[in-house]
Scaffold this active site. Structure first.
Site, mmCIF file in Angstrom:
data_model
loop_
_atom_site.group_PDB
_atom_site.id
_atom_site.type_symbol
_atom_site.label_atom_id
_atom_site.label_comp_id
_atom_site.label_asym_id
_atom_site.label_seq_id
_atom_site.Cartn_x
_atom_site.Cartn_y
_atom_site.Cartn_z
ATOM 1 C CG ASP A 87 -7.733 6.766 -5.597
ATOM 2 O OD1 ASP A 87 -8.069 7.328 -6.362
ATOM 3 O OD2 ASP A 87 -6.238 6.701 -6.080
ATOM 4 C CG HIS A 88 -13.922 3.756 -3.326
ATOM 5 N ND1 HIS A 88 -15.024 3.340 -2.799
ATOM 6 C CD2 HIS A 88 -13.534 5.279 -3.307
ATOM 7 C CE1 HIS A 88 -15.645 4.245 -1.882
ATOM 8 N NE2 HIS A 88 -14.930 5.316 -2.499
#
Length: 206
Positions: free
Chosen positions: A73-74
């Site tokens: 994920d960012h």
């Protein structure tokens, strides 16, 4: 072309990048695979161009080409999604990267059960658990846990049916044939060619 033969040593095809990972016996890693923080159980194999991060894969897992497990994920709660906020050194914004964020991503472990089949191009999101004996259809995107011996397809993945009835599934979970030794599996090999009821009736003990 020489006949391929698997052994206690993993069979790793060309152009693979394997980091911080544990590979079991009789395993095969396809061409151009990327493994980071992966536990890959005995007898499991992956097809070409697979990309796995932060995942524990059980025994006898059959994984087709181009499967992605654990896409990282960012940081969605920051003003910017971009990795300049955590890969800071590359841009000259800090002398250290955001190790706390990297540690958090590493902890989002996906789990793939024993005797599973992951179809071509499927994506399994971080932290998802796939039960023993489950099948993930080609191109599916799995965002939620999948129960044992369930077939899922689609985007997002949804269950379409169980492979067996609940009683048979419960018995298979208790038999745990995937934990048998190599010699025992070899000795009982012909029993794996039986119909499911004959196999379960032979090996299930109350």
């Amino acid at each position: 072309m020489a006949e391929k033969k698997l052994s206690k040593h993993p069979y790793i095809h060309e152009n693979c990048n394997i980091m911080s990972s544990e590979l079991g016996k009789f395993t095969e890693i396809g061409l151009y695979n990327y493994f980071e923080n992966v536990k890959f159980g005995n007898y499991s194999y992956s097809g070409e161009f697979c990309f796995f991060q932060n995942v524990e894969i059980g025994k006898f897992s059959s994984i087709a080409a181009m499967v992605r497990i654990g896409p990282t994920d960012h940081p969605m709660n920051r003003p910017s999604l971009h990795h300049f906020t955590y890969r800071r050194k590359m841009y000259g914004f800090d002398v250290e990267d955001d190790e706390e964020f990297f540690s958090w991503r590493k902890e989002q472990i996906s789990y793939i059960g024993n005797d599973t089949w992951i179809g071509h191009g499927a994506i399994i999101m971080p932290g998802v658990k796939i039960g023993n004996g489950a099948i993930v259809g080609s191109g599916a995107v799995v965002t939620k846990d999948i129960e044992p011996y369930t077939i899922v397809v689609g985007v997002p993945a949804r269950p379409i049916r169980k492979r067996f009835d609940e009683e048979t599934i419960q018995k298979l979970e208790e038999i745990r044939w995937w934990d048998w030794s190599h010699d025992i599996i070899k000795e009982r090999f012909n029993d794996f060619l039986l119909d499911i009821n004959s196999f379960v009736n032979k090996y299930y003990r109350k």
